[in-house]
Scaffold this motif. Structure first.
Motif, mmCIF file in Angstrom:
data_model
loop_
_atom_site.group_PDB
_atom_site.id
_atom_site.type_symbol
_atom_site.label_atom_id
_atom_site.label_comp_id
_atom_site.label_asym_id
_atom_site.label_seq_id
_atom_site.Cartn_x
_atom_site.Cartn_y
_atom_site.Cartn_z
ATOM 1 N N PHE A 135 56.008 -19.502 11.719
ATOM 2 C CA PHE A 135 56.160 -18.375 12.370
ATOM 3 C C PHE A 135 55.284 -17.376 11.746
ATOM 4 N N TYR A 136 55.315 -17.257 10.088
ATOM 5 C CA TYR A 136 54.283 -16.046 9.499
ATOM 6 C C TYR A 136 53.090 -16.234 9.373
ATOM 7 N N THR A 137 52.684 -17.576 9.854
ATOM 8 C CA THR A 137 51.164 -17.879 9.666
ATOM 9 C C THR A 137 50.564 -16.930 10.861
ATOM 10 N N TRP A 138 51.405 -16.872 12.024
ATOM 11 C CA TRP A 138 50.903 -16.178 13.077
ATOM 12 C C TRP A 138 51.382 -14.728 13.414
ATOM 13 N N PHE A 139 52.694 -14.244 12.889
ATOM 14 C CA PHE A 139 53.317 -13.129 13.090
ATOM 15 C C PHE A 139 53.693 -12.700 11.668
#
Length: 225
Positions: free
Chosen positions: A68-72
């Motif tokens: 998730f934190y890769t993109w947001f």
């Protein structure tokens, strides 16, 4: 609000395009990000914005919190991405072309139908947008700007009808645009969100009669028997 951007009035996006998270450079990354956006919409519509959690989104997407934190960076970024993906469907033809139509009443009817059908498809997302606008000033300002753009567009169309002698010249175009656009939006919310009904045909007939009666328009299809 009923409307589109075909009359030269620039309509702002639902979200800030700079706050949509990281854009993938590979097909695999795109699939992962798309999956997260779909999962986020499911969770937001199920639980509401305030009660939605990132752990629920990644569980729905069947991926890790690290992915998730890769993109947001945050919940509001993925919500913005959800709105961005849906906004083309949430937009709809409006009354912007009535000044060039031989039958403006027919165009108003078609515009109302397009609006109600789009609202019905995205009823939960429209409800969420209202919720988020109440707590996030950025979403609130973008929503206000969009509403203002649609009112400006509708007011111009009403003025054109008045100039052509097809609408009551005693009606203030801007006030009429605010009142009628607000009426349509409230009708859609009450029917599709509050009552959870699907009476599109009844809505279209009633809303179109109210629009045309308010502006002093007539057409053979809407004349009383």
């Amino acid at each position: 609000m009923p409307g589109d951007s075909d009359t030269g009035t620039e309509v702002p996006d639902l979200v800030d395009p700079q706050r949509l998270g990281t854009q993938p450079q590979t097909a695999r990354g795109q699939r992962t990000r798309d999956n997260l956006v779909r999962a986020a919409r499911t969770v937001f519509e199920r639980d509401g914005y305030v009660d939605s959690r990132l752990v629920d989104i990644v569980a729905e997407a069947k991926c890790s919190i690290g992915s998730f934190y890769t993109w947001f960076d945050s919940k509001d970024e993925v919500f913005a991405a959800v709105l961005h993906e849906a906004q083309s469907d949430m937009l709809h033809p409006g009354t912007g072309r009535i000044e060039t139509s031989d039958d403006p009443v027919a165009i108003i009817g078609a515009s109302n139908r397009a609006y109600f059908e789009a609202y019905r498809r995205n009823a939960r997302l429209n409800q969420l947008l209202q919720q988020v606008s109440a707590v996030d000033p950025r979403f609130r300002e973008m929503r206000r700007a969009r509403s203002a753009a649609f009112v400006t567009r509708n007011a111009r169309a009403i003025s054109d009808l008045q100039a052509r002698g097809l609408a009551d010249r005693q009606v203030d175009p801007e006030m009429a645009a605010k009142a009628l656009s607000g009426m349509i939006a409230r009708l859609a919310y009450d029917v599709f969100v509050i009552d959870d009904e699907e009476r599109v045909d009844d809505l279209v007939e009633t809303a179109t009669r109210l629009w045309t009666n308010a502006l002093g328009l007539t057409s053979p299809e809407l004349r009383a028997d």
